[in-house]
Enzyme design. Structure first.
Site, PDB file in Angstrom:
ATOM      1  CG  ASP A 254     -13.175  42.273  15.484  1.00  0.00           C
ATOM      2  OD1 ASP A 254     -12.343  41.708  16.320  1.00  0.00           O
ATOM      3  OD2 ASP A 254     -13.451  41.704  14.333  1.00  0.00           O
TER       4      ASP A 254
ATOM      5  CE1 TYR B 174     -20.971  39.446  18.557  1.00  0.00           C
ATOM      6  CE2 TYR B 174     -21.551  37.275  18.778  1.00  0.00           C
ATOM      7  CZ  TYR B 174     -20.751  38.273  18.968  1.00  0.00           C
ATOM      8  OH  TYR B 174     -19.440  38.249  19.728  1.00  0.00           O
TER       9      TYR B 174
END
Lengths: 248, 248
Positions: B52, B110
């Site tokens: 994002d 991540y």
């Protein structure tokens, strides 16, 4: 009226340097003094040092005077509500009314970050100097002791000043595997630094690391003070003012 | 025609996310595809994952096809001459023509960075989530194993998808003294992640660290898939896509 010693951190990327300049130029001092005026302090802040455009600070000391009643420990939060995102206060303490952030500093420490890898780093582009080639870190490390002690550092500096003598207490190199590649960190602690001195020293040390000059070449720079003998200035984005110390 | 696996690093701050969107929105894919067209590659790049706006990548894999003759090892440099400063290529390798960066990824990792200190940090404002208060790191660490394994992670995600089952292989917490304060780093490695899943997990883990909820509350989120049971989404600037792995 209290005299306050304030520590601030800033990202130098968006500033035309620390020192207040002509109107229209965004500076660390200018932004800080605006916030000081808004909390009722005297809008004059004196810094321990001076940093150029693009140079950062982990903890730059400023002093200023505050007539109001706001508790000292509340000052950072009060200022941070007013300060921009790239400049924030870290701590505040009351100091004697004669305290002076620049004149009373007993030592100053700078850090310079190099990033060694094949391609430039988006994440560190405003935080380190990217160098492609390999560097002989051992040669650089062996050169550092030549810089220690009291010398005329004018040969590394940017500006002509009358007196270029300064004392370097410590010069240290650390290599570490960072998130995005090999980082070399150079730390310099001294009583005081000339404008551009650290960047001039780093640029010259990098030439030593690249095998472009021997470490002994530092001696002639220190003896003659001639800028043309030193390497080019390292770019600003790798430089950090780390701290100043006081006898308090 | 060669199929190329390219790794890129980016600073997500200036992008409206990874995925190409309507004209006028600056995206990672959009900028990369412009550069690909300019070096004669087919201007379609497929990424291993989706990030994002504001989310960074240390090494995001993309695949694309290249008809020209440019040597594979020269591709990163050729692209970097065209790419903006906040998006750079790290490496390129030739892969079989059926290779697919998203479908073939066996795991994705991540990282989420938290910064714990009393005041916000100018230097890390776009690199970590600043938290003022103390966190019970031990409680957070003890909660991590509850997330491991194959679960329905819809309760942490942002979007409704038909199938929320994913497998989390590893969840790890590291605390370290960074340059500007105590950093907590959360690493998550899994086969695949739902949109918003990592930020939802981190927001919920931070509530555990703040003593607002017990670690056992994770179980109900995984069992029901209800988003309202989880904590608020952690902000994007602390999140980094670290890597994807392939059997190659």
């Amino acid at each position: 009226m209290r005299r306050i010693l304030l520590l601030v951190e800033y990202d130098g990327s968006g500033f035309a340097g620390l020192q207040r300049q002509r109107a229209g130029l965004r500076t660390v001092q200018g932004e800080l003094e605006k916030a000081l005026a808004a909390i009722g302090a005297l809008p004059k802040a004196v810094a321990a040092g001076r940093t150029d455009a693009g140079v950062h600070a982990l903890a730059m000391p400023f002093h200023f005077d505050l007539p109001g009643r706001i508790p000292t420990e509340k000052i950072p939060e009060a200022l941070n509500r007013l300060l921009p995102e790239d400049l924030k206060a870290l701590s505040a303490r009351e100091v004697p009314p004669t305290f002076h952030a620049r004149r009373d500093a007993e030592s100053r420490t700078y850090l310079y970050r190099l990033l060694l890898r094949p391609h430039p780093s988006p994440l560190l582009r405003q935080r380190a100097w990217w160098l492609k080639g390999p560097l002989d870190l051992r040669a650089m490390e062996e050169a550092l002791p030549l810089l220690l002690g009291r010398h005329n550092f004018l040969g590394f500096a940017k500006e002509e000043v009358r007196q270029g003598e300064r004392e370097l207490y410590e010069a240290r190199l650390e290599a570490l595997e960072g998130e995005v590649g090999l980082e070399v960190r150079l730390y310099f602690r001294g009583n005081s630094f000339l404008r551009g001195q650290v960047r001039g020293m780093v640029g010259t040390l990098v030439e030593i690391g690249r095998g472009k000059r021997p470490k002994e070449s530092l001696k002639a720079i220190l003896e003659t003070g001639e800028r043309r003998l030193a390497g080019p200035s390292a770019p600003p984005q790798g430089l950090y003012f780390v701290e100043a110390t006081y006898e308090l």
